[in-house]
Design a protein around this motif. Sequence first.
Motif, PDB file in Angstrom:
ATOM      1  N   PRO A 102       8.924  -1.770   8.339  1.00 59.52           N
ATOM      2  CA  PRO A 102       8.321  -0.500   7.895  1.00 59.52           C
ATOM      3  C   PRO A 102       9.283   0.677   7.979  1.00 59.52           C
ATOM      4  CG  PRO A 102       6.758  -1.735   9.216  1.00 59.52           C
ATOM      5  CD  PRO A 102       8.060  -2.462   9.329  1.00 59.52           C
ATOM      6  N   ASP A 103      10.076   0.761   9.066  1.00 61.99           N
ATOM      7  CA  ASP A 103      11.025   1.856   9.215  1.00 61.99           C
ATOM      8  C   ASP A 103      12.168   1.735   8.192  1.00 61.99           C
ATOM      9  OD1 ASP A 103       9.628   3.031  11.272  1.00 61.99           O
ATOM     10  OD2 ASP A 103      10.693   1.909  12.825  1.00 61.99           O
ATOM     11  N   LYS A 104      12.636   0.505   7.962  1.00 60.48           N
ATOM     12  CA  LYS A 104      13.697   0.304   6.971  1.00 60.48           C
ATOM     13  C   LYS A 104      13.224   0.742   5.584  1.00 60.48           C
ATOM     14  CE  LYS A 104      16.022  -3.604   9.240  1.00 60.48           C
ATOM     15  NZ  LYS A 104      17.375  -3.018   9.316  1.00 60.48           N
ATOM     16  N   PHE A 105      11.947   0.437   5.289  1.00 62.40           N
ATOM     17  CA  PHE A 105      11.416   0.778   3.972  1.00 62.40           C
ATOM     18  C   PHE A 105      11.178   2.278   3.823  1.00 62.40           C
ATOM     19  CE2 PHE A 105      11.258  -3.406   2.571  1.00 62.40           C
ATOM     20  CZ  PHE A 105      10.755  -3.455   1.285  1.00 62.40           C
ATOM     21  N   LYS A 106      10.950   2.971   4.896  1.00 68.85           N
ATOM     22  CA  LYS A 106      10.766   4.418   4.796  1.00 68.85           C
ATOM     23  C   LYS A 106      11.994   5.073   4.187  1.00 68.85           C
ATOM     24  CE  LYS A 106       7.429   5.226   8.537  1.00 68.85           C
ATOM     25  NZ  LYS A 106       7.223   5.815   9.885  1.00 68.85           N
ATOM     26  N   GLU A 107      13.184   4.619   4.606  1.00 71.26           N
ATOM     27  CA  GLU A 107      14.423   5.185   4.067  1.00 71.26           C
ATOM     28  C   GLU A 107      14.566   4.865   2.571  1.00 71.26           C
ATOM     29  OE1 GLU A 107      17.644   3.727   6.394  1.00 71.26           O
ATOM     30  OE2 GLU A 107      16.794   4.393   8.296  1.00 71.26           O
ATOM     31  N   LEU A 108      14.279   3.607   2.207  1.00 69.93           N
ATOM     32  CA  LEU A 108      14.384   3.224   0.806  1.00 69.93           C
ATOM     33  C   LEU A 108      13.386   3.981  -0.055  1.00 69.93           C
ATOM     34  CD1 LEU A 108      14.754  -0.671   1.073  1.00 69.93           C
ATOM     35  CD2 LEU A 108      16.560   1.030   0.820  1.00 69.93           C
ATOM     36  N   ARG A 109      12.157   4.111   0.444  1.00 71.71           N
ATOM     37  CA  ARG A 109      11.112   4.804  -0.317  1.00 71.71           C
ATOM     38  C   ARG A 109      11.450   6.279  -0.488  1.00 71.71           C
ATOM     39  NH1 ARG A 109       6.714   4.242   3.424  1.00 71.71           N
ATOM     40  NH2 ARG A 109       5.647   5.695   2.023  1.00 71.71           N
ATOM     41  N   ALA A 110      11.965   6.890   0.566  1.00 73.70           N
ATOM     42  CA  ALA A 110      12.307   8.311   0.487  1.00 73.70           C
ATOM     43  C   ALA A 110      13.406   8.546  -0.542  1.00 73.70           C
ATOM     44  CB  ALA A 110      12.741   8.812   1.859  1.00 73.70           C
TER      45      ALA A 110
ATOM     46  N   GLU B  89       0.834  -1.206   0.000  1.00 70.61           N
ATOM     47  CA  GLU B  89       0.000   0.000   0.000  1.00 70.61           C
ATOM     48  C   GLU B  89       0.867   1.254   0.000  1.00 70.61           C
ATOM     49  OE1 GLU B  89      -3.230   0.335  -0.341  1.00 70.61           O
ATOM     50  OE2 GLU B  89      -3.433  -1.835  -0.586  1.00 70.61           O
ATOM     51  N   ASP B  90       1.947   1.236   0.772  1.00 72.88           N
ATOM     52  CA  ASP B  90       2.849   2.391   0.817  1.00 72.88           C
ATOM     53  C   ASP B  90       3.487   2.633  -0.552  1.00 72.88           C
ATOM     54  OD1 ASP B  90       2.292   2.652   3.505  1.00 72.88           O
ATOM     55  OD2 ASP B  90       4.089   1.566   4.166  1.00 72.88           O
ATOM     56  N   VAL B  91       3.879   1.547  -1.223  1.00 72.48           N
ATOM     57  CA  VAL B  91       4.498   1.675  -2.548  1.00 72.48           C
ATOM     58  C   VAL B  91       3.492   2.229  -3.551  1.00 72.48           C
ATOM     59  CG1 VAL B  91       5.404   0.351  -4.491  1.00 72.48           C
ATOM     60  CG2 VAL B  91       6.280  -0.060  -2.193  1.00 72.48           C
ATOM     61  N   ARG B  92       2.260   1.728  -3.503  1.00 71.07           N
ATOM     62  CA  ARG B  92       1.227   2.235  -4.419  1.00 71.07           C
ATOM     63  C   ARG B  92       0.994   3.731  -4.193  1.00 71.07           C
ATOM     64  NH1 ARG B  92      -1.650  -2.631  -2.821  1.00 71.07           N
ATOM     65  NH2 ARG B  92      -1.421  -4.248  -4.422  1.00 71.07           N
ATOM     66  N   ALA B  93       0.981   4.139  -2.941  1.00 71.26           N
ATOM     67  CA  ALA B  93       0.807   5.567  -2.642  1.00 71.26           C
ATOM     68  C   ALA B  93       1.966   6.390  -3.196  1.00 71.26           C
ATOM     69  CB  ALA B  93       0.680   5.772  -1.134  1.00 71.26           C
ATOM     70  N   ASP B  94       3.185   5.861  -3.078  1.00 70.26           N
ATOM     71  CA  ASP B  94       4.353   6.558  -3.626  1.00 70.26           C
ATOM     72  C   ASP B  94       4.266   6.673  -5.142  1.00 70.26           C
ATOM     73  OD1 ASP B  94       5.359   6.771  -1.095  1.00 70.26           O
ATOM     74  OD2 ASP B  94       6.808   5.124  -1.298  1.00 70.26           O
ATOM     75  N   LEU B  95       3.837   5.597  -5.805  1.00 65.88           N
ATOM     76  CA  LEU B  95       3.716   5.620  -7.270  1.00 65.88           C
ATOM     77  C   LEU B  95       2.721   6.676  -7.722  1.00 65.88           C
ATOM     78  CD1 LEU B  95       3.733   1.772  -8.001  1.00 65.88           C
ATOM     79  CD2 LEU B  95       5.535   3.397  -8.577  1.00 65.88           C
ATOM     80  N   ALA B  96       1.624   6.797  -6.985  1.00 61.74           N
ATOM     81  CA  ALA B  96       0.640   7.823  -7.324  1.00 61.74           C
ATOM     82  C   ALA B  96       1.206   9.218  -7.073  1.00 61.74           C
ATOM     83  CB  ALA B  96      -0.632   7.607  -6.512  1.00 61.74           C
ATOM     84  N   GLU B  97       2.008   9.352  -6.026  1.00 63.88           N
ATOM     85  CA  GLU B  97       2.569  10.661  -5.669  1.00 63.88           C
ATOM     86  C   GLU B  97       3.589  11.146  -6.688  1.00 63.88           C
ATOM     87  OE1 GLU B  97       5.380  12.570  -2.141  1.00 63.88           O
ATOM     88  OE2 GLU B  97       4.204  10.763  -1.726  1.00 63.88           O
ATOM     89  N   VAL B  98       4.441  10.248  -7.179  1.00 64.46           N
ATOM     90  CA  VAL B  98       5.510  10.682  -8.091  1.00 64.46           C
ATOM     91  C   VAL B  98       5.001  10.858  -9.519  1.00 64.46           C
ATOM     92  CG1 VAL B  98       7.305   9.640  -6.689  1.00 64.46           C
ATOM     93  CG2 VAL B  98       6.264   8.305  -8.522  1.00 64.46           C
ATOM     94  N   GLY B  99       3.809  10.362  -9.825  1.00 62.78           N
ATOM     95  CA  GLY B  99       3.202  10.602 -11.131  1.00 62.78           C
ATOM     96  C   GLY B  99       4.035  10.088 -12.286  1.00 62.78           C
ATOM     97  N   SER B 100       4.514  10.992 -13.130  1.00 66.95           N
ATOM     98  CA  SER B 100       5.263  10.591 -14.325  1.00 66.95           C
ATOM     99  C   SER B 100       6.608   9.955 -13.988  1.00 66.95           C
ATOM    100  CB  SER B 100       5.494  11.803 -15.237  1.00 66.95           C
ATOM    101  OG  SER B 100       6.267  12.792 -14.567  1.00 66.95           O
ATOM    102  N   GLY B 101       7.007  10.054 -12.716  1.00 65.63           N
ATOM    103  CA  GLY B 101       8.259   9.420 -12.304  1.00 65.63           C
ATOM    104  C   GLY B 101       8.054   8.031 -11.744  1.00 65.63           C
ATOM    105  N   ALA B 102       6.860   7.437 -11.970  1.00 67.53           N
ATOM    106  CA  ALA B 102       6.544   6.130 -11.399  1.00 67.53           C
ATOM    107  C   ALA B 102       7.514   5.051 -11.870  1.00 67.53           C
ATOM    108  CB  ALA B 102       5.104   5.740 -11.743  1.00 67.53           C
ATOM    109  N   ALA B 103       7.822   5.053 -13.168  1.00 62.17           N
ATOM    110  CA  ALA B 103       8.729   4.030 -13.691  1.00 62.17           C
ATOM    111  C   ALA B 103      10.121   4.169 -13.081  1.00 62.17           C
ATOM    112  CB  ALA B 103       8.808   4.129 -15.214  1.00 62.17           C
ATOM    113  N   SER B 104      10.568   5.397 -12.925  1.00 67.36           N
ATOM    114  CA  SER B 104      11.881   5.637 -12.330  1.00 67.36           C
ATOM    115  C   SER B 104      11.892   5.222 -10.856  1.00 67.36           C
ATOM    116  CB  SER B 104      12.258   7.111 -12.466  1.00 67.36           C
ATOM    117  OG  SER B 104      13.502   7.365 -11.855  1.00 67.36           O
ATOM    118  N   TYR B 105      10.809   5.545 -10.133  1.00 68.59           N
ATOM    119  CA  TYR B 105      10.690   5.154  -8.727  1.00 68.59           C
ATOM    120  C   TYR B 105      10.748   3.634  -8.605  1.00 68.59           C
ATOM    121  CZ  TYR B 105       8.374   4.151  -4.254  1.00 68.59           C
ATOM    122  OH  TYR B 105       8.053   3.653  -3.011  1.00 68.59           O
ATOM    123  N   ALA B 106       9.971   2.928  -9.434  1.00 64.62           N
ATOM    124  CA  ALA B 106       9.942   1.465  -9.389  1.00 64.62           C
ATOM    125  C   ALA B 106      11.316   0.887  -9.695  1.00 64.62           C
ATOM    126  CB  ALA B 106       8.905   0.926 -10.366  1.00 64.62           C
ATOM    127  N   GLU B 107      12.015   1.497 -10.636  1.00 62.72           N
ATOM    128  CA  GLU B 107      13.345   1.020 -11.013  1.00 62.72           C
ATOM    129  C   GLU B 107      14.326   1.166  -9.856  1.00 62.72           C
ATOM    130  OE1 GLU B 107      16.839   2.878 -13.682  1.00 62.72           O
ATOM    131  OE2 GLU B 107      14.935   2.622 -14.735  1.00 62.72           O
TER     132      GLU B 107
END
Length: 480
Positions: free
Chosen positions: A200-208, A160-178
């Motif tokens: 969850p805390d470890k992933f916050k750093e990676l997601r950011a 769910e957190d990743v999906r929210a990030d993908l929606a947030e970055v918009g056109s940068g979704a492919a780059s974020y996923a990569e």
Amino acid sequence: MARKRIQETADILQDAVRRVAPSRRDVDTEGLRRYLGLPEHDGFVDDGRVASALTEMRGLKEWAAKGARELAKAVPSLRRSEGEEGAVSWSVRVCLPLLDDGRMELRLLLPPTPQMLEILHGMAIRNDPRHRFDKFKTEVDRVERETGKSIHRVVNQLREDVRADLAEVGSGAASYAEHMDHALRSRQYEFSPDLVRALPDKFKELRARAKKLAGQDIGIRNLRERVGFGTYIDKFRAARGMTRHIVFHMGPTNSGKTHAALERLAAAEKGAYMAPLRLLALENYEALCDRGLNAGMVTGEEVFGDNGATHVSRTIETADLQHTVDVAVIDEIQMIADPDRGWAWTNALFGIPAKTLILAGSDDALPYVRRAAEAANESLEVVAFERKTPLVLLDKPVPLEEVKAGDAVVAFSRQAVHEQREVLVGLGHIVATIYGALSPRCAARRPSASAPARPTCSSRPMPSAWASTWALCNGSCSPP
């Protein structure tokens, strides 16, 4: 009172080895001591146990060299590592994808269960990876399944957190996923209750970090568009005017990725192969001719075959961007990142008008290939290949005096190649020297082993960024 004499256990074991296995001269008595669990001094043990231990240690050594590798290949989620004296340790890797297409895998490492260890021990003693294999595989599957169940709530939240990030970055979704995919592929977490709480805390750093990099990529992409990158792609009108399907054969050296690509190329009515070197272009031109195809070859210096050839082998700089083919193969696609020659791979990737465009290269090129497919709005299929034979690094260098017939000696200057050739000739070898300045016809020559070594090929400058130079035993092609 006489003082008791203290004996080294290694000496005691050495005497025992002489009694039970007098022909053995390669026994590591210190390793045998550790295997038997004996102290360093006064470690007495009966000869029967020593004989059994020697048999077991030899079996374990053979197991580590062959059987363990076969088992790891048969069970992809099984991971093995070799420690001191060839001891093999095992773990189970559980992969939980965070995206529906299988990307962004969370990789967890778990120790083998007691039942798995029991079966592994039986396999090792017998050097037989098939021993109770079905029960072993069932236990591995159970561990994977139970681990997924035990952590499913945390994994679902991460998704769910990743999906929210993908929606947030918009056109940068492919780059974020990569970036997330790359970060997770370089990490393996040892599974434990503490890890589940900390994930969850470890992933916050990676997601950011992934969001930050995606934002930077958007900026770079916008800048490229402003300076005409989109216009650059559209200039390849022949390729843009058709629906191309891109297939990426991704794998290491000796994985069969190029061979599989050439099989599809040979089966097509019309096709082209793009090589980084003239020698590779010649090699595959000859392979196409051997299949009975009407083949041709084009490099910056040479042209072979008929004008109406159905299959053409080329150096990458001579790629035909005008005439449509059914299948085109671009080899060593990771060279697209080369600062000097990368433009040629970029032109070929965007510009070759092929119904099916097959790219062959290492996984380093995957980000570039994905971006290119997205930029050109074309479909991409990734086919992963694995090395056919293990790559083994020797423990020590091999001196020239120990080079055998069929070995290749690589050097990094023409002078060094000729110096080493003189040494090899002096040792009685028939030697060929091949380097960038030789024409491919000369470099590809392979006489019989009985043919005398004689200078038969001239050399001339070659405008190439490839600077590797090498000598090959049992040939006869050398500069005058």
